[in-house]
Write a protein that holds these residues in place. Structure first.
Motif, PDB file in Angstrom:
ATOM      1  N   TYR A   1      14.365  76.660 -24.044  1.00  0.00           N
ATOM      2  CA  TYR A   1      14.657  77.282 -22.752  1.00  0.00           C
ATOM      3  C   TYR A   1      16.092  77.967 -22.619  1.00  0.00           C
ATOM      4  CZ  TYR A   1      15.845  78.080 -17.775  1.00  0.00           C
ATOM      5  OH  TYR A   1      16.096  78.614 -16.563  1.00  0.00           O
ATOM      6  N   SER A   2      16.807  77.190 -23.509  1.00  0.00           N
ATOM      7  CA  SER A   2      18.577  77.870 -23.507  1.00  0.00           C
ATOM      8  C   SER A   2      18.394  79.231 -24.348  1.00  0.00           C
ATOM      9  CB  SER A   2      19.554  76.883 -23.738  1.00  0.00           C
ATOM     10  OG  SER A   2      19.256  75.790 -22.950  1.00  0.00           O
ATOM     11  N   VAL A   3      17.866  78.956 -25.625  1.00  0.00           N
ATOM     12  CA  VAL A   3      17.950  79.814 -26.530  1.00  0.00           C
ATOM     13  C   VAL A   3      17.070  80.979 -26.425  1.00  0.00           C
ATOM     14  CG1 VAL A   3      18.778  78.295 -28.485  1.00  0.00           C
ATOM     15  CG2 VAL A   3      16.218  78.910 -28.082  1.00  0.00           C
ATOM     16  N   ASP A   4      16.179  80.926 -25.442  1.00  0.00           N
ATOM     17  CA  ASP A   4      15.096  82.163 -24.995  1.00  0.00           C
ATOM     18  C   ASP A   4      15.904  83.120 -24.368  1.00  0.00           C
ATOM     19  OD1 ASP A   4      12.216  82.708 -25.430  1.00  0.00           O
ATOM     20  OD2 ASP A   4      12.572  83.321 -23.290  1.00  0.00           O
ATOM     21  N   TRP A   5      17.032  82.893 -23.866  1.00  0.00           N
ATOM     22  CA  TRP A   5      17.846  83.793 -23.261  1.00  0.00           C
ATOM     23  C   TRP A   5      18.532  84.740 -24.329  1.00  0.00           C
ATOM     24  CZ3 TRP A   5      20.172  84.325 -18.201  1.00  0.00           C
ATOM     25  CH2 TRP A   5      19.387  83.908 -17.165  1.00  0.00           C
ATOM     26  N   TYR A   6      18.319  84.705 -25.495  1.00  0.00           N
ATOM     27  CA  TYR A   6      18.735  85.500 -26.392  1.00  0.00           C
ATOM     28  C   TYR A   6      17.509  86.655 -26.766  1.00  0.00           C
ATOM     29  CZ  TYR A   6      22.360  82.306 -27.120  1.00  0.00           C
ATOM     30  OH  TYR A   6      23.523  81.477 -26.821  1.00  0.00           O
ATOM     31  N   ARG A   7      16.477  86.359 -26.244  1.00  0.00           N
ATOM     32  CA  ARG A   7      15.263  87.055 -26.652  1.00  0.00           C
ATOM     33  C   ARG A   7      15.390  88.713 -26.179  1.00  0.00           C
ATOM     34  NH1 ARG A   7      10.204  85.607 -28.256  1.00  0.00           N
ATOM     35  NH2 ARG A   7      10.758  83.299 -27.956  1.00  0.00           N
ATOM     36  N   ALA A   8      15.306  89.508 -26.868  1.00  0.00           N
ATOM     37  CA  ALA A   8      15.507  90.952 -26.565  1.00  0.00           C
ATOM     38  C   ALA A   8      14.711  91.555 -25.354  1.00  0.00           C
ATOM     39  CB  ALA A   8      15.389  91.970 -27.711  1.00  0.00           C
TER      40      ALA A   8
ATOM     41  N   TYR B   1      20.747  93.162 -25.934  1.00  0.00           N
ATOM     42  CA  TYR B   1      21.341  92.549 -27.086  1.00  0.00           C
ATOM     43  C   TYR B   1      20.000  92.117 -27.946  1.00  0.00           C
ATOM     44  CZ  TYR B   1      22.657  88.752 -30.400  1.00  0.00           C
ATOM     45  OH  TYR B   1      22.731  88.128 -31.621  1.00  0.00           O
ATOM     46  N   LYS B   2      20.102  92.451 -29.298  1.00  0.00           N
ATOM     47  CA  LYS B   2      19.101  92.034 -30.056  1.00  0.00           C
ATOM     48  C   LYS B   2      19.203  91.809 -31.446  1.00  0.00           C
ATOM     49  CE  LYS B   2      14.517  93.675 -31.955  1.00  0.00           C
ATOM     50  NZ  LYS B   2      13.527  94.696 -32.228  1.00  0.00           N
ATOM     51  N   ASN B   3      18.941  90.627 -31.870  1.00  0.00           N
ATOM     52  CA  ASN B   3      19.198  90.270 -33.396  1.00  0.00           C
ATOM     53  C   ASN B   3      17.874  89.690 -33.875  1.00  0.00           C
ATOM     54  OD1 ASN B   3      19.433  88.010 -35.307  1.00  0.00           O
ATOM     55  ND2 ASN B   3      21.897  88.459 -34.957  1.00  0.00           N
ATOM     56  N   ASP B   4      17.448  90.414 -35.206  1.00  0.00           N
ATOM     57  CA  ASP B   4      16.143  90.413 -35.665  1.00  0.00           C
ATOM     58  C   ASP B   4      16.153  88.923 -36.307  1.00  0.00           C
ATOM     59  OD1 ASP B   4      15.594  92.829 -35.097  1.00  0.00           O
ATOM     60  OD2 ASP B   4      16.244  93.533 -36.996  1.00  0.00           O
ATOM     61  N   GLU B   5      17.049  88.184 -36.778  1.00  0.00           N
ATOM     62  CA  GLU B   5      17.074  86.840 -37.111  1.00  0.00           C
ATOM     63  C   GLU B   5      16.638  85.772 -36.016  1.00  0.00           C
ATOM     64  OE1 GLU B   5      19.499  83.809 -40.310  1.00  0.00           O
ATOM     65  OE2 GLU B   5      20.344  85.492 -39.452  1.00  0.00           O
ATOM     66  N   ILE B   6      17.353  86.254 -35.091  1.00  0.00           N
ATOM     67  CA  ILE B   6      17.204  85.354 -33.873  1.00  0.00           C
ATOM     68  C   ILE B   6      15.810  85.612 -33.310  1.00  0.00           C
ATOM     69  CG2 ILE B   6      17.675  85.035 -31.508  1.00  0.00           C
ATOM     70  CD1 ILE B   6      20.456  85.102 -31.961  1.00  0.00           C
ATOM     71  N   GLU B   7      15.379  86.736 -33.318  1.00  0.00           N
ATOM     72  CA  GLU B   7      13.927  87.115 -32.984  1.00  0.00           C
ATOM     73  C   GLU B   7      12.717  86.345 -33.673  1.00  0.00           C
ATOM     74  OE1 GLU B   7      12.804  89.206 -30.478  1.00  0.00           O
ATOM     75  OE2 GLU B   7      15.145  88.938 -29.538  1.00  0.00           O
ATOM     76  N   GLU B   8      12.855  86.300 -34.906  1.00  0.00           N
ATOM     77  CA  GLU B   8      12.089  85.542 -36.131  1.00  0.00           C
ATOM     78  C   GLU B   8      12.248  84.198 -35.702  1.00  0.00           C
ATOM     79  OE1 GLU B   8      13.081  86.512 -40.091  1.00  0.00           O
ATOM     80  OE2 GLU B   8      12.629  88.751 -39.694  1.00  0.00           O
ATOM     81  N   LEU B   9      13.456  83.445 -35.521  1.00  0.00           N
ATOM     82  CA  LEU B   9      13.441  82.117 -35.232  1.00  0.00           C
ATOM     83  C   LEU B   9      12.844  81.552 -34.042  1.00  0.00           C
ATOM     84  CD1 LEU B   9      17.078  81.559 -36.772  1.00  0.00           C
ATOM     85  CD2 LEU B   9      14.772  80.188 -37.477  1.00  0.00           C
ATOM     86  N   LEU B  10      13.124  82.638 -32.989  1.00  0.00           N
ATOM     87  CA  LEU B  10      12.596  82.246 -31.600  1.00  0.00           C
ATOM     88  C   LEU B  10      11.035  82.202 -31.538  1.00  0.00           C
ATOM     89  CD1 LEU B  10      14.620  84.501 -29.315  1.00  0.00           C
ATOM     90  CD2 LEU B  10      14.570  81.986 -29.221  1.00  0.00           C
ATOM     91  N   ASN B  11      10.360  83.262 -32.272  1.00  0.00           N
ATOM     92  CA  ASN B  11       8.681  83.254 -32.372  1.00  0.00           C
ATOM     93  C   ASN B  11       8.108  82.137 -33.371  1.00  0.00           C
ATOM     94  OD1 ASN B  11       8.901  85.654 -31.138  1.00  0.00           O
ATOM     95  ND2 ASN B  11       9.049  86.959 -32.702  1.00  0.00           N
ATOM     96  N   ALA B  12       9.057  81.555 -34.340  1.00  0.00           N
ATOM     97  CA  ALA B  12       8.587  80.640 -35.199  1.00  0.00           C
ATOM     98  C   ALA B  12       8.821  79.359 -34.447  1.00  0.00           C
ATOM     99  CB  ALA B  12       9.540  80.500 -36.387  1.00  0.00           C
ATOM    100  N   SER B  13       9.707  79.156 -33.824  1.00  0.00           N
ATOM    101  CA  SER B  13       9.982  77.674 -33.038  1.00  0.00           C
ATOM    102  C   SER B  13       9.188  77.674 -31.903  1.00  0.00           C
ATOM    103  CB  SER B  13      11.490  77.695 -32.668  1.00  0.00           C
ATOM    104  OG  SER B  13      11.773  78.601 -31.854  1.00  0.00           O
TER     105      SER B  13
END
Length: 520
Positions: free
Chosen positions: A432-439, A448-460
């Protein structure tokens, strides 16, 4: 009767009247006085909040103090117990049928406040609304649900688009409070918002905006009518001094967000005491990464982080009422990263170097929006931050805002360089918390957008292996701590003033669940 005898009788009657008056509760009419049983025992519970609720739409806000009221009116499918373990609440039995399907059966005899029985139709109506309407603030937390299939009146299947490791976390909070399908369809949504109906232990009586919300026990509550309180009043008192004064004089039984300057006063006052708890809320600065803003440059964001002395904020502005942190996934949450907790960056020279590298050797000017009275010492913290940033050449123009205006600004995405915000986590899951980084969630608001974070969000999001998922969430926290889309400041403590006539200890999630509040 002689004149002397008459005067003596008059004095005796007057004394008796005065004695009776002095034995009363003494609370103000607007506070906890009023509802008393035959023994003179005050059976109205009065709670002073710093801000009004946002709405009675359980799906269209993510405001903790609003949920603290809703928690008494709406039951969830599942709920956390005192040990923070998820347990069935409205659900009787459940079974995982396959990777994307969980079959659940409701408890028998659950009724809405209007008398309608709770059925699978209501579950389908509730969950599919929040899972499909992307205009609702809770949509990102429930869009994982594909559909609800009805088996019979009490049995249903929750089907997700993909394996969903956080499903039970999601069904034990805000958005899974059950809505009455027939009542809403027959009367309209506007009628429901003015006359809300749930299945909870307390039902709605009145809402006077910016003044009070009043609840009364639900006679047909499936776990039995709550007998402890005849009425519960949530009073809206934004000013700290007024809130504390009402507590000290008996006008309210509970006062939230008592400022540090009044902690000793409350403890030393006869009949009141402070109750403290580490919250699940982190205070932070949300920064614009939109092109054209200085904060679009990661070096500027890092410089702001290095220029702010989180330790001084916690020690001086909050008088120890906060724990510095570089992550908002705190202890007790799945995915907590202890390396980023109880620590912070502070280096003025490093901040100046980063600003020079980014092309701002003389600093720049920025706007910082801040609510006033919503969080512990929020105005004082904001002013201290402005002073700290001035030391590295950043001129901060503070815009203090009433909470309702602050919410409207964010909803309209009219925020400028930065705003101060406190975020809790009623899921107790780092997802729930880290989803606040989703572009996609913050286009136009932070960009804000970070491709590495996007990949990890989708994988997790679909990883059913808890060990692997925990590492993925922790990795997102580590990347964000360096990329600084949000400047994490501190985890806030809960500082609540309580009348000694009641038993109440604030929980970590900041809920004010009335059935657990008892008279001594």
């Amino acid at each position: 009767m002689s004149k002397k005898g008459f005067l003596l009788c008059f004095v005796m009657l007057l004394s008796a009247a005065l004695l009776a008056a002095c034995s009363g509760d003494g609370a103000s009419d607007s506070g906890s006085a009023g509802n008393k049983n035959s023994e003179g025992d005050n059976r109205t519970l009065t709670i002073a909040m710093g801000s009004d609720i946002v709405s009675f739409d359980i799906h269209n806000h993510n405001n903790t103090s609003t949920e603290a009221v809703h928690d008494n009116m709406f039951n969830y499918l599942f709920k956390r117990d005192d040990n923070n373990e998820i347990q069935p609440e409205l659900v009787d039995t459940f079974e995982q049928l396959d990777d994307v399907t969980v079959q659940m059966k409701l408890k028998e005899g659950v009724k809405f406040h209007n008398g309608d029985p709770l059925t699978s139709e209501d579950v389908k109506f509730t969950l599919e609304r929040v899972a499909t309407d992307d205009t609702l603030k809770e949509f990102p937390n429930y869009k994982q649900i594909k559909q609800v299939d009805i088996v019979d009146d009490l049995t249903f299947n929750v089907v997700t688009h993909a394996p969903e490791p956080s499903l039970f976390h999601r069904l034990s909070r805000l958005g899974s409070g059950m809505l009455p399908k027939n009542y809403i369809e027959e009367n309209g949504w506007d009628h429901f918002l003015s006359n809300p109906v749930g299945t909870g232990p307390y039902k709605f009586k009145e809402w006077i905006r910016d003044d009070r919300i009043v609840l009364v026990p639900f006679e047909d509550y499936f776990e039995g009518k709550e007998e402890e309180w005849d009425e519960v009043v949530f009073r809206v008192i934004p000013e700290n001094s007024t809130r504390v004064s009402e507590l000290l004089t008996g006008g309210v039984d509970i006062a939230v967000n008592v400022p540090p300057s009044d902690w000793d006063r409350v403890d030393k006052n006869e009949g009141t005491s402070m109750k403290k708890q580490t919250s699940n809320r982190t205070i932070m600065l949300i920064l614009r990464a939109t092109e054209g803003y200085p904060t679009a440059d990661v070096r500027v964001r890092q410089a702001i982080d290095y220029a702010i002395d989180d330790g001084s904020l916690a020690e001086h502005a909050l008088k120890g009422g906060g724990i510095p942190t570089r992550t908002r996934v705190g202890p007790g949450n799945f995915g907590h990263n202890p390396d980023l907790y109880d620590t912070y960056n502070f280096d003025l020279e490093k901040a100046k170097e980063l600003l020079t590298e980014a092309g701002y050797p003389d600093g720049f000017e920025m706007t910082l929006h801040s609510p006033k009275g919503r969080y512990l010492q929020d105005a004082e913290v904001t002013e201290m931050i402005a002073g700290m940033l001035a030391q590295v050449g950043i001129k901060v123009n503070i815009e203090f805002m009433e909470w309702s205006n602050f919410v409207e600004m964010r909803t309209a995405k009219k925020n400028k360089d930065a705003y101060l915000l406190g975020l809790g986590n009623s899921m107790f899951d780092g997802a729930y918390s880290v989803d606040w980084y989703r572009a996609e969630r913050f286009e136009g608001e932070t960009d804000y957008k970070n491709d590495e974070i996007e990949e990890l969000l989708n994988a997790s999001a679909t990883n059913m292996n808890p060990e692997e998922r925990e590492k993925q969430i922790q990795q997102i926290e580590e990347i964000a701590a360096e990329d600084v889309p949000h400047v994490q400041l501190y985890q806030e403590t809960i500082n609540t003033g309580v009348n000694d006539r009641i038993e109440f200890n604030p929980p970590q999630d900041e809920m004010i669940y009335v059935p657990k509040i008892k008279r001594k």
